[in-house]
Design an enzyme around this catalytic site. Sequence first.
Site, PDB file in Angstrom:
ATOM      1  N   LYS A  11       0.897  -1.127  -0.130  1.00  0.00           N
ATOM      2  CA  LYS A  11       0.069  -0.087  -0.089  1.00  0.00           C
ATOM      3  C   LYS A  11       0.800   1.283   0.100  1.00  0.00           C
ATOM      4  O   LYS A  11       1.789   1.177   0.326  1.00  0.00           O
ATOM      5  CB  LYS A  11      -0.988  -0.106   1.273  1.00  0.00           C
ATOM      6  CG  LYS A  11      -0.415   0.046   2.393  1.00  0.00           C
ATOM      7  CD  LYS A  11       0.050   1.584   3.027  1.00  0.00           C
ATOM      8  CE  LYS A  11       0.948   1.838   4.429  1.00  0.00           C
ATOM      9  NZ  LYS A  11       1.674   2.573   4.653  1.00  0.00           N
ATOM     10  N   PRO A 106       9.388  -3.793  -0.904  1.00  0.00           N
ATOM     11  CA  PRO A 106      10.474  -3.334  -0.086  1.00  0.00           C
ATOM     12  C   PRO A 106      10.398  -3.407   1.472  1.00  0.00           C
ATOM     13  O   PRO A 106       9.060  -3.295   1.801  1.00  0.00           O
ATOM     14  CB  PRO A 106      10.596  -1.971  -0.569  1.00  0.00           C
ATOM     15  CG  PRO A 106      10.013  -1.872  -2.011  1.00  0.00           C
ATOM     16  CD  PRO A 106       8.856  -3.055  -1.721  1.00  0.00           C
ATOM     17  N   VAL A 107      11.249  -3.967   2.424  1.00  0.00           N
ATOM     18  CA  VAL A 107      11.178  -4.283   3.617  1.00  0.00           C
ATOM     19  C   VAL A 107      11.300  -2.815   4.222  1.00  0.00           C
ATOM     20  O   VAL A 107      12.520  -2.191   3.974  1.00  0.00           O
ATOM     21  CB  VAL A 107      12.129  -5.241   4.014  1.00  0.00           C
ATOM     22  CG1 VAL A 107      11.904  -5.375   5.502  1.00  0.00           C
ATOM     23  CG2 VAL A 107      11.590  -6.612   3.160  1.00  0.00           C
ATOM     24  N   ALA A 109       9.759  -0.129   4.449  1.00  0.00           N
ATOM     25  CA  ALA A 109       9.845   0.882   3.537  1.00  0.00           C
ATOM     26  C   ALA A 109       8.508   1.789   3.631  1.00  0.00           C
ATOM     27  O   ALA A 109       8.301   2.879   2.962  1.00  0.00           O
ATOM     28  CB  ALA A 109       9.512   0.254   2.282  1.00  0.00           C
ATOM     29  N   GLY A 110       7.499   1.456   4.502  1.00  0.00           N
ATOM     30  CA  GLY A 110       6.355   2.308   4.768  1.00  0.00           C
ATOM     31  C   GLY A 110       5.386   2.012   3.787  1.00  0.00           C
ATOM     32  O   GLY A 110       4.168   2.519   3.481  1.00  0.00           O
ATOM     33  N   ALA A 112       3.852  -1.182   4.278  1.00  0.00           N
ATOM     34  CA  ALA A 112       3.087  -2.353   5.102  1.00  0.00           C
ATOM     35  C   ALA A 112       3.260  -3.827   4.787  1.00  0.00           C
ATOM     36  O   ALA A 112       2.385  -4.507   4.618  1.00  0.00           O
ATOM     37  CB  ALA A 112       1.491  -2.058   5.007  1.00  0.00           C
ATOM     38  N   GLY A 113       4.637  -3.877   4.229  1.00  0.00           N
ATOM     39  CA  GLY A 113       4.921  -5.197   3.737  1.00  0.00           C
ATOM     40  C   GLY A 113       4.490  -6.312   4.783  1.00  0.00           C
ATOM     41  O   GLY A 113       4.074  -7.524   4.399  1.00  0.00           O
ATOM     42  N   GLY A 114       5.178  -6.148   5.917  1.00  0.00           N
ATOM     43  CA  GLY A 114       4.691  -7.190   7.020  1.00  0.00           C
ATOM     44  C   GLY A 114       3.295  -7.396   7.350  1.00  0.00           C
ATOM     45  O   GLY A 114       2.834  -8.473   7.486  1.00  0.00           O
ATOM     46  N   SER A 115       2.552  -6.080   7.277  1.00  0.00           N
ATOM     47  CA  SER A 115       1.211  -6.031   7.710  1.00  0.00           C
ATOM     48  C   SER A 115       0.319  -6.829   6.613  1.00  0.00           C
ATOM     49  O   SER A 115      -0.609  -7.570   6.864  1.00  0.00           O
ATOM     50  CB  SER A 115       0.523  -4.812   7.760  1.00  0.00           C
ATOM     51  OG  SER A 115       1.370  -3.992   8.886  1.00  0.00           O
ATOM     52  N   ASP A 148      -2.066  -1.633  10.854  1.00  0.00           N
ATOM     53  CA  ASP A 148      -2.436  -1.378   9.642  1.00  0.00           C
ATOM     54  C   ASP A 148      -2.802  -2.701   8.814  1.00  0.00           C
ATOM     55  O   ASP A 148      -3.343  -2.880   7.666  1.00  0.00           O
ATOM     56  CB  ASP A 148      -1.078  -1.396   8.745  1.00  0.00           C
ATOM     57  CG  ASP A 148      -0.526   0.430   8.788  1.00  0.00           C
ATOM     58  OD1 ASP A 148      -1.465   1.002   8.950  1.00  0.00           O
ATOM     59  OD2 ASP A 148       0.484   0.484   8.041  1.00  0.00           O
TER      60      ASP A 148
HETATM   61  P1  ATP Z   1       4.564  -0.248   7.881  1.00  0.00           P
HETATM   62  O1  ATP Z   1       4.435   0.413   6.598  1.00  0.00           O
HETATM   63  O2  ATP Z   1       3.514  -0.986   8.135  1.00  0.00           O
HETATM   64  O3  ATP Z   1       5.146   0.611   9.028  1.00  0.00           O
HETATM   65  P2  ATP Z   1       7.225  -1.183   6.874  1.00  0.00           P
HETATM   66  O4  ATP Z   1       7.059  -1.193   5.603  1.00  0.00           O
HETATM   67  O5  ATP Z   1       7.770  -0.025   7.485  1.00  0.00           O
HETATM   68  O6  ATP Z   1       5.640  -1.394   7.406  1.00  0.00           O
HETATM   69  P3  ATP Z   1       7.919  -4.112   7.069  1.00  0.00           P
HETATM   70  O7  ATP Z   1       8.296  -4.344   5.601  1.00  0.00           O
HETATM   71  O8  ATP Z   1       6.422  -4.587   7.518  1.00  0.00           O
HETATM   72  O9  ATP Z   1       7.785  -2.415   7.428  1.00  0.00           O
HETATM   73  O10 ATP Z   1       8.716  -4.556   8.129  1.00  0.00           O
HETATM   74  C1  ATP Z   1       9.409  -4.089   9.397  1.00  0.00           C
HETATM   75  C2  ATP Z   1       9.956  -5.297   9.989  1.00  0.00           C
HETATM   76  O11 ATP Z   1       8.942  -6.053  10.416  1.00  0.00           O
HETATM   77  C3  ATP Z   1      10.985  -6.054   9.309  1.00  0.00           C
HETATM   78  O12 ATP Z   1      12.158  -5.527   9.754  1.00  0.00           O
HETATM   79  C4  ATP Z   1      11.049  -7.425   9.771  1.00  0.00           C
HETATM   80  O13 ATP Z   1      11.883  -7.680  10.924  1.00  0.00           O
HETATM   81  C5  ATP Z   1       9.558  -7.714  10.771  1.00  0.00           C
HETATM   82  N1  ATP Z   1       8.583  -8.450   9.841  1.00  0.00           N
HETATM   83  C6  ATP Z   1       7.905  -9.214  10.327  1.00  0.00           C
HETATM   84  N2  ATP Z   1       6.991  -9.845   9.484  1.00  0.00           N
HETATM   85  C7  ATP Z   1       7.586  -9.645   8.328  1.00  0.00           C
HETATM   86  C8  ATP Z   1       7.016 -10.178   6.848  1.00  0.00           C
HETATM   87  N3  ATP Z   1       6.167 -10.864   6.550  1.00  0.00           N
HETATM   88  N4  ATP Z   1       7.672  -9.327   5.866  1.00  0.00           N
HETATM   89  C9  ATP Z   1       8.608  -8.431   6.172  1.00  0.00           C
HETATM   90  N5  ATP Z   1       8.999  -8.017   7.339  1.00  0.00           N
HETATM   91  C10 ATP Z   1       8.617  -8.514   8.406  1.00  0.00           C
END
Ligand code: ATP
Length: 297
Positions: A11, A106-107, A109-110, A112-115, A148
């Site tokens: 997202k 991208p991890v 990244a903002g 919501a990859g994990g969510s 999220d």
């Molecule tokens: P958001 O936009 O919700 O803030 P984000 O993009 O900032 O998410 P994520 O990519 O969700 O951040 O990853 C944040 C941390 O969550 C990672 O460093 C990782 O250790 C942990 N994590 C747990 N489950 C996952 C997953 N399925 N995919 C990626 N990271 C995960």
Amino acid sequence: MKTITKKAYAKVNLALDVLRKREDGYHEVKMIMQNLDLYDELVFTVYENEQTGYCSQNNTRKITLSANKENIPTDGRNLIYKAIELMFDEFGIEATVDVALTKNIPVEAGMAGGSTDCAATLHAINELFSLGADTKRLMELGVKLGADVPYCVLGKTALSEGIGEILTPVTGLRDCYVLVVKPPISVSTAMVYTNLRANELTEHPDVDGMIVALDEGDLEGVASRMENVLETVTVKLHPEIEEIKNIMKNKGAINALMSGSGPTVFGLYKDETTAKNAGEYIRERGLSKEIYVTVPV
Ligand code: ATP
């Protein structure tokens, strides 16, 4: 043995407002969430126990997870793992599940990859074990794992309020291309919210106006209302975010914005070639290696 494959979409926040910090420390938000056609793929395999079937109390629980990238935890810290545990606890299931994750989003990244992986898992377990939980129930379970997650369970385009658990579907963004650039910076969401002076913000995005513009298919109207109050924290720490935004705009974007707490920047373009050329320019300047041109879904 039973297998299903799920796509977990990334997202961006077309608008992100923080209304206030509540006494309990949570932030009250008002955001427009938009899924992009950039997704992780999750393959779930469930092994049936011959004597007892999937759902026996006597069966043992075994969750295994593999990922195509090294920086992803594959143990109990992963939100996929947590989602399976939550569903098993909630519905009294003990079974063996294997998940193979292909990470494209991208991890940190903002985006919501994990969510989104978490939400795809809630849907997958619901289907694999024929649990009959509706979207509302999955959203209620999801918020226990992250603010999220309820949005990710619902998907597409939505107004997100409260701490992220009050969701209203809105008309989706259409007829445009989205250039996504994740600069090589780590940003902690918790740190950004801690440093945000939520009660002192003087400028707020016109979220209601954006909903009207989305409804009318008014791309310029949407673009002109793109605003993210978290930029007040993240951009100060990482000026290259502003630089990427400016390049996008100079190279034909209708507008560009940081997504979530950053550092990802996205730009809206009317045509694909202009978006690709801008992405190439950013790559050549060494500002990022994680660059995608995609569309809203
Ligand atoms: P958001 O936009 O919700 O803030 P984000 O993009 O900032 O998410 P994520 O990519 O969700 O951040 O990853 C944040 C941390 O969550 C990672 O460093 C990782 O250790 C942990 N994590 C747990 N489950 C996952 C997953 N399925 N995919 C990626 N990271 C995960």
